[in-house]
Design a protein around this motif. Structure first.
Motif, mmCIF file in Angstrom:
data_model
loop_
_atom_site.group_PDB
_atom_site.id
_atom_site.type_symbol
_atom_site.label_atom_id
_atom_site.label_comp_id
_atom_site.label_asym_id
_atom_site.label_seq_id
_atom_site.Cartn_x
_atom_site.Cartn_y
_atom_site.Cartn_z
ATOM 1 N N UNK A 45 -24.073 1.629 -16.809
ATOM 2 C CA UNK A 45 -24.719 2.572 -15.902
ATOM 3 C C UNK A 45 -25.665 3.475 -16.692
ATOM 4 N N UNK A 46 -26.458 4.262 -15.959
ATOM 5 C CA UNK A 46 -27.428 5.179 -16.576
ATOM 6 C C UNK A 46 -26.848 6.582 -16.511
ATOM 7 N N UNK A 47 -26.272 7.036 -17.619
ATOM 8 C CA UNK A 47 -25.636 8.355 -17.672
ATOM 9 C C UNK A 47 -26.658 9.403 -18.098
ATOM 10 N N UNK A 48 -26.297 10.689 -18.032
ATOM 11 C CA UNK A 48 -27.214 11.727 -18.504
ATOM 12 C C UNK A 48 -27.613 11.551 -19.969
ATOM 13 N N UNK A 49 -26.808 10.821 -20.741
ATOM 14 C CA UNK A 49 -27.094 10.595 -22.165
ATOM 15 C C UNK A 49 -27.699 9.222 -22.448
ATOM 16 N N UNK A 50 -28.059 8.499 -21.406
ATOM 17 C CA UNK A 50 -28.594 7.147 -21.586
ATOM 18 C C UNK A 50 -27.612 6.095 -21.108
ATOM 19 N N UNK A 51 -27.704 4.906 -21.659
ATOM 20 C CA UNK A 51 -26.857 3.805 -21.190
ATOM 21 C C UNK A 51 -25.382 4.081 -21.519
ATOM 22 N N UNK A 52 -24.507 3.768 -20.564
ATOM 23 C CA UNK A 52 -23.068 4.001 -20.752
ATOM 24 C C UNK A 52 -22.296 2.769 -20.295
ATOM 25 N N UNK A 53 -21.353 2.343 -21.110
ATOM 26 C CA UNK A 53 -20.495 1.211 -20.799
ATOM 27 C C UNK A 53 -19.220 1.712 -20.125
ATOM 28 N N UNK A 54 -18.888 1.119 -18.977
ATOM 29 C CA UNK A 54 -17.599 1.371 -18.329
ATOM 30 C C UNK A 54 -16.794 0.084 -18.416
ATOM 31 N N UNK A 55 -15.692 0.153 -19.123
ATOM 32 C CA UNK A 55 -14.892 -1.029 -19.417
ATOM 33 C C UNK A 55 -13.579 -0.989 -18.634
ATOM 34 N N UNK A 56 -13.225 -2.097 -18.003
ATOM 35 C CA UNK A 56 -11.958 -2.198 -17.284
ATOM 36 C C UNK A 56 -10.890 -2.685 -18.264
ATOM 37 N N UNK A 57 -9.827 -1.898 -18.492
ATOM 38 C CA UNK A 57 -8.796 -2.343 -19.435
ATOM 39 C C UNK A 57 -7.921 -3.446 -18.837
ATOM 40 N N UNK A 58 -7.658 -4.468 -19.630
ATOM 41 C CA UNK A 58 -6.815 -5.571 -19.159
ATOM 42 C C UNK A 58 -5.617 -5.733 -20.084
ATOM 43 N N UNK A 59 -4.569 -6.310 -19.524
ATOM 44 C CA UNK A 59 -3.354 -6.545 -20.317
ATOM 45 C C UNK A 59 -3.597 -7.712 -21.271
ATOM 46 N N UNK A 60 -3.248 -7.515 -22.533
ATOM 47 C CA UNK A 60 -3.455 -8.572 -23.524
ATOM 48 C C UNK A 60 -2.200 -9.445 -23.616
ATOM 49 N N UNK A 61 -2.415 -10.728 -23.779
ATOM 50 C CA UNK A 61 -1.299 -11.658 -23.936
ATOM 51 C C UNK A 61 -1.437 -12.355 -25.288
ATOM 52 N N UNK A 62 -0.403 -13.058 -25.680
ATOM 53 C CA UNK A 62 -0.422 -13.778 -26.951
ATOM 54 C C UNK A 62 -1.034 -15.174 -26.809
ATOM 55 N N UNK A 63 -1.357 -15.538 -25.566
ATOM 56 C CA UNK A 63 -1.956 -16.859 -25.349
ATOM 57 C C UNK A 63 -3.358 -16.909 -25.954
ATOM 58 N N UNK A 64 -3.668 -18.035 -26.586
ATOM 59 C CA UNK A 64 -5.006 -18.198 -27.173
ATOM 60 C C UNK A 64 -6.056 -18.294 -26.083
ATOM 61 N N UNK A 65 -5.731 -19.008 -25.026
ATOM 62 C CA UNK A 65 -6.674 -19.171 -23.914
ATOM 63 C C UNK A 65 -5.976 -18.765 -22.619
ATOM 64 N N UNK A 66 -6.545 -17.791 -21.984
ATOM 65 C CA UNK A 66 -6.003 -17.327 -20.715
ATOM 66 C C UNK A 66 -7.070 -17.477 -19.636
ATOM 67 N N UNK A 67 -6.690 -18.017 -18.507
ATOM 68 C CA UNK A 67 -7.634 -18.139 -17.397
ATOM 69 C C UNK A 67 -8.018 -16.742 -16.909
ATOM 70 N N UNK A 68 -9.286 -16.587 -16.571
ATOM 71 C CA UNK A 68 -9.734 -15.296 -16.047
ATOM 72 C C UNK A 68 -8.934 -14.910 -14.809
ATOM 73 N N UNK A 69 -8.609 -15.896 -13.966
ATOM 74 C CA UNK A 69 -7.895 -15.583 -12.724
ATOM 75 C C UNK A 69 -6.461 -15.113 -12.974
ATOM 76 N N UNK A 70 -5.954 -15.312 -14.200
ATOM 77 C CA UNK A 70 -4.596 -14.855 -14.535
ATOM 78 C C UNK A 70 -4.579 -13.510 -15.251
#
Length: 204
Positions: A45-70
């Motif tokens: 987004x365009x914040x008062x200070x310029x470009x700003x990243x908004x990141x959605x935190x996700x739960x991390x698993x030990x699987x090497x490959x995880x489907x996005x839908x999971x």
């Protein structure tokens, strides 16, 4: 027929909606593996200070490959409140923030379990705000190469998305200049009812 395949993402970049606005049939990729550092779980987004990243935190698993839908959302802290506050700071003075606020706000109060459900709902809300209803299909199997559709799945990787669009007026444009291809929310809050017309005029 202009058929496309594209990833659902979190309040996607303008390029996503340019592709969708020109499509006859949209297919969402539902069977891919999750990759970090992509727009599957972030918006700019365009914040008062310029470009700003908004990141959605996700739960991390030990699987090497995880489907996005999971992939499940991390609920240990209130990221939704933080994201909405950031949007308010960025767009409260934009021409159309108050007009769309009641449509957008509920997504930041609802508790989703899965990232993909969140992404699909953000896209549904934005398409209604744009008055751009579209039908979509969902993949049931992953194919690296797709021959019967125009493949826009690379747009999910912001670094590979090099589309440049016609400048429009942004809240902090005089301070930091035009910032290209931010989240669709930037266009929506600044251009309102003209946003769909803008999308249809752009080229990918």
């Amino acid at each position: 027929m202009n058929n496309i395949i594209i990833h659902p993402s979190y309040f996607p970049s303008i390029s996503h909606f340019v592709a969708i606005a020109k499509a006859d049939v949209v297919t969402f990729e539902m069977e891919d593996n999750f990759q970090k550092q992509t727009n599957r779980s972030r918006m700019y987004i365009y914040s008062p200070n310029g470009i700003q990243l908004l990141n959605v935190p996700v739960k991390h698993t030990k699987e090497a490959h995880q489907r996005t839908k999971d992939v499940k959302l991390e609920t240990a802290f209130d990221w939704q409140k933080q994201h909405f506050k950031s949007l308010e700071a960025a767009y409260r003075t934009s021409p159309f923030f108050e007009y769309f606020e009641d449509d957008i706000a509920p997504i930041f109060q609802k508790k989703h379990t899965f990232l993909l459900d969140l992404n699909l709902e953000t896209m549904s809300i934005v398409s209604k705000c744009l008055r751009m209803e579209f039908d979509y299909e969902e993949t049931t199997e992953y194919f690296h190469e797709v021959t019967d559709k125009k493949d826009f799945r690379n747009l999910i990787n912001g670094k590979k998305d090099i589309a440049f669009f016609e400048p429009y007026t942004q809240v902090f444009g005089e301070k930091h200049g035009y910032l290209n291809n931010l989240s669709i929310l930037d266009l929506l809050f600044n251009e309102g009812r003209y946003a769909l017309e803008y999308l249809r005029k752009q080229e990918l």
